[in-house]
Scaffold this motif. Structure first.
Motif, short mmCIF file in Angstrom:
data_model
loop_
_atom_site.label_atom_id
_atom_site.label_comp_id
_atom_site.label_asym_id
_atom_site.label_seq_id
_atom_site.Cartn_x
_atom_site.Cartn_y
_atom_site.Cartn_z
N ARG A 166 0.83 -1.22 0.00
CA ARG A 166 0.00 0.00 0.00
C ARG A 166 0.86 1.27 0.00
O ARG A 166 0.49 2.28 -0.57
N VAL A 167 2.02 1.18 0.67
CA VAL A 167 2.90 2.36 0.72
C VAL A 167 4.06 2.22 -0.29
O VAL A 167 5.07 2.93 -0.20
N ILE A 183 4.30 11.57 0.18
CA ILE A 183 3.84 11.26 1.54
C ILE A 183 2.46 11.91 1.78
O ILE A 183 1.55 11.28 2.30
N ASP A 184 2.32 13.19 1.35
CA ASP A 184 1.03 13.88 1.50
C ASP A 184 -0.09 13.12 0.80
O ASP A 184 -1.15 12.89 1.37
N ASP A 185 0.19 12.74 -0.46
CA ASP A 185 -0.83 12.02 -1.24
C ASP A 185 -1.21 10.71 -0.57
O ASP A 185 -2.38 10.34 -0.50
N GLU A 199 -4.83 9.65 0.65
CA GLU A 199 -5.47 8.45 0.08
C GLU A 199 -5.94 7.51 1.18
O GLU A 199 -7.07 7.02 1.15
N ILE A 200 -5.07 7.30 2.16
CA ILE A 200 -5.40 6.39 3.27
C ILE A 200 -6.59 6.93 4.06
O ILE A 200 -7.49 6.20 4.45
N ILE A 228 4.18 4.74 8.15
CA ILE A 228 2.76 4.78 7.76
C ILE A 228 2.22 3.35 7.67
O ILE A 228 1.14 3.05 8.17
N ALA A 229 3.02 2.46 7.07
CA ALA A 229 2.59 1.05 6.95
C ALA A 229 2.35 0.46 8.34
O ALA A 229 1.36 -0.26 8.56
#
Lengths: 255, 136
Positions: free
Chosen positions: A133-134, A185-187, A191-192, A157-158
């Motif tokens: 996902r990342v 990173i922002d996107d 998205e998450i 993040i993961a």
């Protein structure tokens, strides 16, 4: 939804947060902006209980997480509820806060090992999904010391999304990153947020992030909530302190 | 770990960071220190034997007779009791200073120094105390 009701915090008699009431909405990227030393990180740490608040209340959904008015015995009762909320919470620290004795994959699997009864193959499957996902599938076996700044943030993040959190808090996710990686990173965070419909709070002083993903923006100035609005409204505000903050970036130091 | 926010990360996840980080260190020290002390006892006796033999200072027979002549089994017990106390002091004080260190690389260095100094002082004090309690 995360709500702070009139929270205050002092260190050695010096007030850092003064009566801050905020509502961070679900499914939106809520940004907290302000100068260095304005109290952004303290606010974030108060929200997650790393600092105990002196006054006020913090609510996650309708559940009380912190309440300065409660007595010692009531706070002890709150401990279990707090523990449950913390397991629904993912946090991205400024430096990543990855465990350097573990590989990328082990870091992502860590919360699952601690809090779930998942079998090893299930944990591996979930960890690989989060890494995919990342966009870090190829780095699963690397040690954290072998990662670049952006990869560390993505690993963090993961790890933060490994347990399907309801709340995601990010402390300056773009610090120390080049502009292109910062956008990635922002996107990813946005998205998450949309994909899992979670409540996301991001501490930042990066105006690019504010303009790109700031669905709700709160400006903290001298420990107080100074302004609240959207990233579009920021451009048309008459708030002098906020304009000074934004203008400093416009004059060649950021935008 | 606190400096790099790893302890904060554990706390956020809902892990009891003190228990997760400190308890295994204390338990492993309590377990492994006596093993190391026994190992060092055996090694030093063997080393003395070899040194005596190779330098012709003492015969093998005399050495083996000598180490058994005034041997008191309680000395081993006494050494192991002291080891357990020292293991606890070293592990707990070092873990405490490591756990609560704040700041940067300089503070980590200072915390290490403090941990060594406090451990040494407490070891000296407990050495006197345990000797008085166990050998008099």
């Amino acid at each position: 939804m995360i709500e702070s009701v009139n929270i205050s915090k002092s260190f050695n008699g010096r007030p850092v947060l003064k009566n801050i009431s905020l509502l961070f909405e679900q499914g939106k990227t809520n940004l907290v902006i302000g100068e260095s030393g304005s109290g952004k990180t303290v606010l974030l740490k108060c929200l997650v209980g790393l600092f105990e608040i002196d006054e006020g209340q913090v609510l996650f959904g309708n559940r009380i997480f912190s309440d300065a008015a409660l007595g010692v015995s009531e706070k002890a009762k709150l401990k279990d509820e707090r523990q449950k909320i913390r397991q629904e919470l993912g946090m991205l620290f400024q430096g990543g806060a990855l465990f350097d004795s573990m590989s990328v994959l082990e870091n992502v699997m860590f919360p699952m090992r601690m809090f779930t009864d998942m079998k090893e193959p299930e944990m591996l499957e979930r960890a690989h999904f989060c890494l995919k996902r990342v966009k870090l599938s190829d780095a699963a076996k690397l040690q954290t010391s072998e990662l670049s700044g952006g990869m560390k943030k993505r690993t963090a993040i993961a790890r933060a999304i490994a347990l399907n959190p309801q709340y995601l808090l990010c402390d300056e996710p773009n610090s120390g990153l080049d502009p292109q990686t910062a956008v990635v990173i922002d996107d990813l965070i946005q998205e998450i947020t949309k994909e899992y419909n979670i409540t996301t709070i991001i501490n930042t002083h990066d105006m690019n992030s504010v303009m790109e993903i700031g669905e709700k923006v709160v400006f903290i100035y001298e420990g107080k909530k100074w302004w609240e609005g959207t990233n579009r409204e920021i451009l048309f505000t008459n708030n002098r302190e906020l304009n000074d903050f934004v203008y400093a970036y416009k004059s060649g130091r950021g935008m | 770990m606190r400096v790099t926010e790893q302890i904060d990360a554990l706390e956020i996840m809902g892990v009891n960071s003190a228990s997760y980080l400190i308890l295994p260190k204390i338990l492993s020290s309590l377990f492994i220190f006596p093993v190391l002390v026994l190992f060092s006892m055996v090694l030093s006796i063997w080393g003395g034997w070899m040194a005596g033999m190779f330098t012709n200072c003492i015969t093998s027979h005399d050495y083996l007779y000598g180490i058994q002549y005034a041997f008191r089994p309680f000395n081993i017990t006494y050494a192991l009791i002291k080891t357990e106390f020292f293991a606890f002091i070293i592990a707990s004080i070092s873990a405490y200073h490591g756990y609560y260190v704040n700041g940067g690389a300089l503070e980590v260095g200072k915390a290490s120094t403090r941990a060594v100094v406090y451990s040494n002082i407490l070891i000296l004090l407990f050495n006197v105390l345990l000797t008085q309690l166990l050998l008099t």
